[in-house]
Design an enzyme around this catalytic site. Structure first.
Site, PDB file in Angstrom:
ATOM      1  N   TYR A  74       0.852  -1.192   0.000  1.00 36.61           N
ATOM      2  CA  TYR A  74       0.000   0.000   0.000  1.00 36.61           C
ATOM      3  C   TYR A  74       0.879   1.230   0.000  1.00 36.61           C
ATOM      4  O   TYR A  74       1.842   1.317   0.766  1.00 36.61           O
ATOM      5  CB  TYR A  74      -0.900  -0.005   1.237  1.00 36.61           C
ATOM      6  CG  TYR A  74      -1.806   1.207   1.350  1.00 36.61           C
ATOM      7  CD1 TYR A  74      -2.861   1.401   0.459  1.00 36.61           C
ATOM      8  CD2 TYR A  74      -1.613   2.151   2.356  1.00 36.61           C
ATOM      9  CE1 TYR A  74      -3.698   2.511   0.577  1.00 36.61           C
ATOM     10  CE2 TYR A  74      -2.449   3.260   2.475  1.00 36.61           C
ATOM     11  CZ  TYR A  74      -3.492   3.434   1.594  1.00 36.61           C
ATOM     12  OH  TYR A  74      -4.314   4.522   1.718  1.00 36.61           O
ATOM     13  N   ASP A  91       9.223   2.689  -0.070  1.00 41.84           N
ATOM     14  CA  ASP A  91       8.171   3.315   0.720  1.00 41.84           C
ATOM     15  C   ASP A  91       8.372   2.902   2.174  1.00 41.84           C
ATOM     16  O   ASP A  91       8.013   1.802   2.581  1.00 41.84           O
ATOM     17  CB  ASP A  91       6.792   2.892   0.208  1.00 41.84           C
ATOM     18  CG  ASP A  91       5.667   3.577   0.983  1.00 41.84           C
ATOM     19  OD1 ASP A  91       5.949   4.168   2.044  1.00 41.84           O
ATOM     20  OD2 ASP A  91       4.516   3.515   0.525  1.00 41.84           O
ATOM     21  N   LYS A  97       4.231   8.800   9.013  1.00 41.39           N
ATOM     22  CA  LYS A  97       3.950   8.166  10.308  1.00 41.39           C
ATOM     23  C   LYS A  97       4.904   8.592  11.433  1.00 41.39           C
ATOM     24  O   LYS A  97       4.772   9.705  11.921  1.00 41.39           O
ATOM     25  CB  LYS A  97       3.832   6.660  10.119  1.00 41.39           C
ATOM     26  CG  LYS A  97       2.647   6.344   9.192  1.00 41.39           C
ATOM     27  CD  LYS A  97       2.176   4.914   9.166  1.00 41.39           C
ATOM     28  CE  LYS A  97       0.841   4.827   8.419  1.00 41.39           C
ATOM     29  NZ  LYS A  97       0.844   4.089   7.188  1.00 41.39           N
TER      30      LYS A  97
HETATM   31  C1  LIG Z   1       0.300   4.591   5.819  1.00 47.66           C
HETATM   32  C2  LIG Z   1       1.046   4.330   4.588  1.00 47.66           C
HETATM   33  C3  LIG Z   1       0.957   5.172   3.459  1.00 47.66           C
HETATM   34  C4  LIG Z   1      -0.037   6.304   3.373  1.00 47.66           C
HETATM   35  O1  LIG Z   1       0.200   7.302   4.294  1.00 47.66           O
HETATM   36  P1  LIG Z   1      -1.009   8.306   4.673  1.00 47.66           P
HETATM   37  O2  LIG Z   1      -0.351   9.301   5.581  1.00 47.66           O
HETATM   38  O3  LIG Z   1      -2.057   7.469   5.330  1.00 47.66           O
HETATM   39  O4  LIG Z   1      -1.482   8.912   3.407  1.00 47.66           O
HETATM   40  C5  LIG Z   1       1.792   4.932   2.393  1.00 47.66           C
HETATM   41  N1  LIG Z   1       2.654   3.908   2.397  1.00 47.66           N
HETATM   42  C6  LIG Z   1       2.754   3.069   3.447  1.00 47.66           C
HETATM   43  C7  LIG Z   1       3.761   1.965   3.407  1.00 47.66           C
HETATM   44  C8  LIG Z   1       1.957   3.237   4.565  1.00 47.66           C
HETATM   45  O5  LIG Z   1       2.032   2.372   5.581  1.00 47.66           O
END
Ligand SMILES: *Cc1c(COP(=O)(O)O)cnc(C)c1O
Length: 436
Positions: A146, A241, A274
């Site tokens: 994701y 990511d 995060k």
């Molecule tokens: C949470 C998450 C996102 C999206 O971040 P948001 O601040 O919710 O838009 C993207 N990539 C990863 C791996 C994530 O865990």
């Protein structure tokens, strides 16, 4: 509970009148596990309290950011101070430099970072930058990873490598995802084949190095190594990511772990969020200078944000990063998280329940499976019925884990050994009931 009114039910009914599904992010609605979402009134350390005054030990931590636990005094102080100096200026501040300096110090693959407000925004901008730099259109992502909800990333694999993927959301036109190739995670042959056929047109390969959105699936060292080699060979940018893993699995992120296993390893770009914001809306993407200088105003790739680098959010992030960079922080956190996972494994095994778990730093995942899965299809074999019973069993015993099978969990520095022992005891009771 006065007059035994369930305030969560009452609030959820009210919320559903004015907010679609009653929530501002779908997973919060408890749809997959059933029941009523808990409306949180406050949080401190390892605990959160709902509208009924019920206390829970929190293993979600706002889906990752709260690595110090809730309301850490140093962070609260930094935020209070920042708020008094103003909420937002729409002009540069020294604190943005300090935060950027701290990020590039901890993650040597990055020379420069651009601050944004969400992981979604960071991923979307990183892709635009990769396309702008390489002058190519195709991107590669992996099934089950994701990267936020940008249109081009809401796609699942078609029936074969040669076929186009399908949008995973209504409102995403097929034309928008026709440049997105979706491959199976940890599948070396597919990776080779995709690069052999499309490599020259691929702007970037985007991956979660440890996939928290499949709960907890590691990319194997061999897989990451081959991704790196193929990206280098074809002039494709390797984008890690690390929105979830950055400052969570180790101070230097998952990339620091792969760099130990693969000499000289570094991604070309990294996406963060995060933990980096410590619970405030803050995220970033960064990479080598030669790549990042393609961004406006120095380069031709446009990207902007009214609240980007917000002074309150950067104060929160900076204070959080300062706390987690203390010596021994990740050793303690890893030890606790591992003890938690091995406690759960033991408890499940004593009741004859198939169970496996993995963790790194303060991030963890478990499955109701005999062995750890390596890709999305294997993750999907997890018993969701059993998981839902486990979830509600724990919730009723004051333990708050993610209300979905495919979501990682998080331990914070505020969780004590005794919190973890109490949680394992609760799980033992639930496993006993489930085994019957
Ligand atoms: C949470 C998450 C996102 C999206 O971040 P948001 O601040 O919710 O838009 C993207 N990539 C990863 C791996 C994530 O865990």
């Amino acid at each position: 509970m006065l007059f035994s009114i369930d305030h969560n039910i009452h609030l959820f009914d009210r919320a559903c009148q004015v907010i679609p599904g009653g929530v501002n992010s779908p997973v919060r609605a408890f749809r997959s596990v059933g029941g009523t979402p808990r409306f949180i009134t406050r949080a401190l350390g390892a605990y959160i309290w709902d509208a009924n005054g019920q206390r829970y030990t929190d293993y979600i931590g706002s889906w990752g950011p709260m690595i110090l636990g809730h309301g850490h005094p140093a962070v609260v102080e930094a935020v209070q101070k920042a708020v008094c100096d103003g909420f937002s200026f729409g002009a540069p501040t020294e604190r943005e430099i300090e935060l950027a300096e701290e990020v590039v110090r901890q993650m040597p693959s990055m020379d420069m970072v651009r601050l944004v407000s969400s992981g979604t925004e960071a991923a979307m901008s990183a892709i635009r930058l990769a396309r702008g730099v390489t002058k190519r259109s195709t991107i590669i992502k992996f099934e089950g990873c994701y990267h936020g909800h940008a249109d081009a990333l809401l796609v699942k694999a078609g029936s074969g490598l040669a076929t186009l993927g399908h949008p995973t959301s209504a409102g995403v036109p097929p034309e928008v995802i026709k440049h997105t190739l979706v491959l199976e995670y940890n599948h070396l042959d597919q990776l080779e084949q995709a690069f052999a056929e499309h490599g020259k047109n691929v702007a970037c390969l985007l991956m979660e190095p440890i996939c928290g959105n499949m709960n907890f699936v590691r990319a194997t060292d061999d897989f990451v190594k081959r991704c790196r080699e193929l990206c280098t060979q074809y002039g494709t940018l390797l984008v890690f990511d690390e929105v979830m893993t950055g400052f969570r699995v180790a101070l230097g992120g998952a990339q620091s772990l792969y760099a130990k296993a693969i000499p000289g390893f570094a991604p070309d770009m990294t996406i963060l969020g995060k933990v980096m914001g410590g619970g405030m809306p803050l995220a970033a993407f960064g990479g080598r200078r030669a790549v990042m200088e393609h961004l406006a105003p120095t380069g031709a790739v446009y990207q902007a944000g009214t609240l980007s680098g917000n002074p309150v959010a950067t104060a929160c992030g900076l204070a959080t990063l300062q706390e987690i960079s203390r010596p021994g922080f990740f050793d303690d956190l890893s030890r606790k998280t591992r003890a938690f996972m091995s406690g759960l494994c033991q408890a499940a095994s004593m009741e004859g329940i198939d169970f496996c778990a993995d963790s790194e730093g303060g991030m963890m995942g478990f499955y109701l499976l005999k062995t750890l899965p390596q890709n999305y299809a294997q993750v999907m074999k997890s018993d969701s019925q059993l998981f839902n019973q486990l979830f509600h069993g724990l919730l009723s015993r004051g333990v708050y884990i993610a209300p979905a099978l495919f979501e990682a969990g998080f331990v914070s520095a505020a969780h004590t050994n005794s919190d973890i022992e109490t949680t394992v005891e609760a799980a033992r009771e639930v496993f006993k009931i489930l085994s019957k």
